[in-house]
Design a protein around this motif. Sequence first.
Motif, PDB file in Angstrom:
ATOM      1  N   PHE A  28      24.924  -4.852 -32.020  1.00  0.00           N
ATOM      2  CA  PHE A  28      25.469  -6.008 -32.738  1.00  0.00           C
ATOM      3  C   PHE A  28      26.891  -5.829 -33.242  1.00  0.00           C
ATOM      4  CE2 PHE A  28      20.820  -6.669 -33.382  1.00  0.00           C
ATOM      5  CZ  PHE A  28      20.731  -7.815 -32.616  1.00  0.00           C
ATOM      6  N   ASP A  29      27.627  -4.848 -32.737  1.00  0.00           N
ATOM      7  CA  ASP A  29      29.025  -4.668 -33.114  1.00  0.00           C
ATOM      8  C   ASP A  29      29.890  -4.940 -31.891  1.00  0.00           C
ATOM      9  OD1 ASP A  29      31.461  -3.993 -34.153  1.00  0.00           O
ATOM     10  OD2 ASP A  29      30.851  -2.043 -34.890  1.00  0.00           O
ATOM     11  N   ALA A  30      30.784  -5.885 -32.002  1.00  0.00           N
ATOM     12  CA  ALA A  30      31.602  -6.296 -30.860  1.00  0.00           C
ATOM     13  C   ALA A  30      32.492  -5.170 -30.341  1.00  0.00           C
ATOM     14  CB  ALA A  30      32.458  -7.501 -31.239  1.00  0.00           C
ATOM     15  N   ARG A  31      32.780  -4.180 -31.171  1.00  0.00           N
ATOM     16  CA  ARG A  31      33.633  -3.077 -30.728  1.00  0.00           C
ATOM     17  C   ARG A  31      32.889  -2.086 -29.848  1.00  0.00           C
ATOM     18  NH1 ARG A  31      35.405  -2.147 -36.756  1.00  0.00           N
ATOM     19  NH2 ARG A  31      33.228  -2.649 -36.840  1.00  0.00           N
ATOM     20  N   SER A  32      31.578  -2.196 -29.772  1.00  0.00           N
ATOM     21  CA  SER A  32      30.774  -1.320 -28.915  1.00  0.00           C
ATOM     22  C   SER A  32      30.825  -1.821 -27.478  1.00  0.00           C
ATOM     23  CB  SER A  32      29.329  -1.321 -29.409  1.00  0.00           C
ATOM     24  OG  SER A  32      28.491  -0.711 -28.459  1.00  0.00           O
ATOM     25  N   THR A  33      30.837  -0.890 -26.541  1.00  0.00           N
ATOM     26  CA  THR A  33      30.840  -1.289 -25.128  1.00  0.00           C
ATOM     27  C   THR A  33      29.475  -1.819 -24.692  1.00  0.00           C
ATOM     28  OG1 THR A  33      30.322   0.972 -24.454  1.00  0.00           O
ATOM     29  CG2 THR A  33      32.651   0.342 -24.528  1.00  0.00           C
ATOM     30  N   MET A  34      28.425  -1.544 -25.450  1.00  0.00           N
ATOM     31  CA  MET A  34      27.080  -2.017 -25.120  1.00  0.00           C
ATOM     32  C   MET A  34      26.667  -3.209 -25.978  1.00  0.00           C
ATOM     33  SD  MET A  34      25.085   1.612 -24.681  1.00  0.00           S
ATOM     34  CE  MET A  34      23.509   0.823 -24.541  1.00  0.00           C
ATOM     35  N   ALA A  35      27.609  -3.822 -26.667  1.00  0.00           N
ATOM     36  CA  ALA A  35      27.290  -4.907 -27.596  1.00  0.00           C
ATOM     37  C   ALA A  35      26.718  -6.112 -26.871  1.00  0.00           C
ATOM     38  CB  ALA A  35      28.530  -5.316 -28.369  1.00  0.00           C
ATOM     39  N   VAL A  36      25.680  -6.677 -27.455  1.00  0.00           N
ATOM     40  CA  VAL A  36      25.071  -7.890 -26.935  1.00  0.00           C
ATOM     41  C   VAL A  36      25.714  -9.108 -27.597  1.00  0.00           C
ATOM     42  CG1 VAL A  36      22.911  -9.169 -26.781  1.00  0.00           C
ATOM     43  CG2 VAL A  36      22.912  -6.690 -26.503  1.00  0.00           C
ATOM     44  N   ALA A  37      25.958  -9.000 -28.878  1.00  0.00           N
ATOM     45  CA  ALA A  37      26.572 -10.089 -29.641  1.00  0.00           C
ATOM     46  C   ALA A  37      27.235  -9.484 -30.870  1.00  0.00           C
ATOM     47  CB  ALA A  37      25.522 -11.105 -30.054  1.00  0.00           C
ATOM     48  N   HIS A  38      28.052 -10.270 -31.519  1.00  0.00           N
ATOM     49  CA  HIS A  38      28.710  -9.812 -32.746  1.00  0.00           C
ATOM     50  C   HIS A  38      28.085 -10.553 -33.926  1.00  0.00           C
ATOM     51  CE1 HIS A  38      31.727  -8.053 -35.247  1.00  0.00           C
ATOM     52  NE2 HIS A  38      32.113  -9.239 -35.679  1.00  0.00           N
TER      53      HIS A  38
END
Length: 133
Positions: free
Chosen positions: A67-77
């Motif tokens: 749930f963190d947009a800065r992650s490359t595996m993020a699904v949503a922010h």
Amino acid sequence: MTRSKWAIALATILLVAVAFVVGILLTGLFSLSWVSSNDESWNWHDVLTTVCMLTVLGAYFGTIVAFDARSTMAVAHHPLLRTLLCGALGAAAVLVAHAWPPETVSHTVVAAGAVVGGVLGLLGWTWAKYVNF
């Protein structure tokens, strides 16, 4: 978020939780204090408590990843959802930690955990002042 995004987020959280459990169990299978010294049998209470704690910590990290947009595996922010889930998982970690009987906890491990937690907390606060919320 759509149903498929929720499923991907849950799968990400579970994948990271399983990775935490498997990784730590494989590295510490015989070096952790799970085998009692008197009869060489496994202390299953400590094993299950350790697995529960690692699952909670893995889910905590997986929630941040999902749930963190800065992650490359993020699904949503979703910062609010991430904060609420991490708060609930942190409370679960405290409950799991209280399940350990005090006589089986090493003071060295507690001291090392406090030092590591303090350093990580300091780094987090130092980093947080540069983030625009």
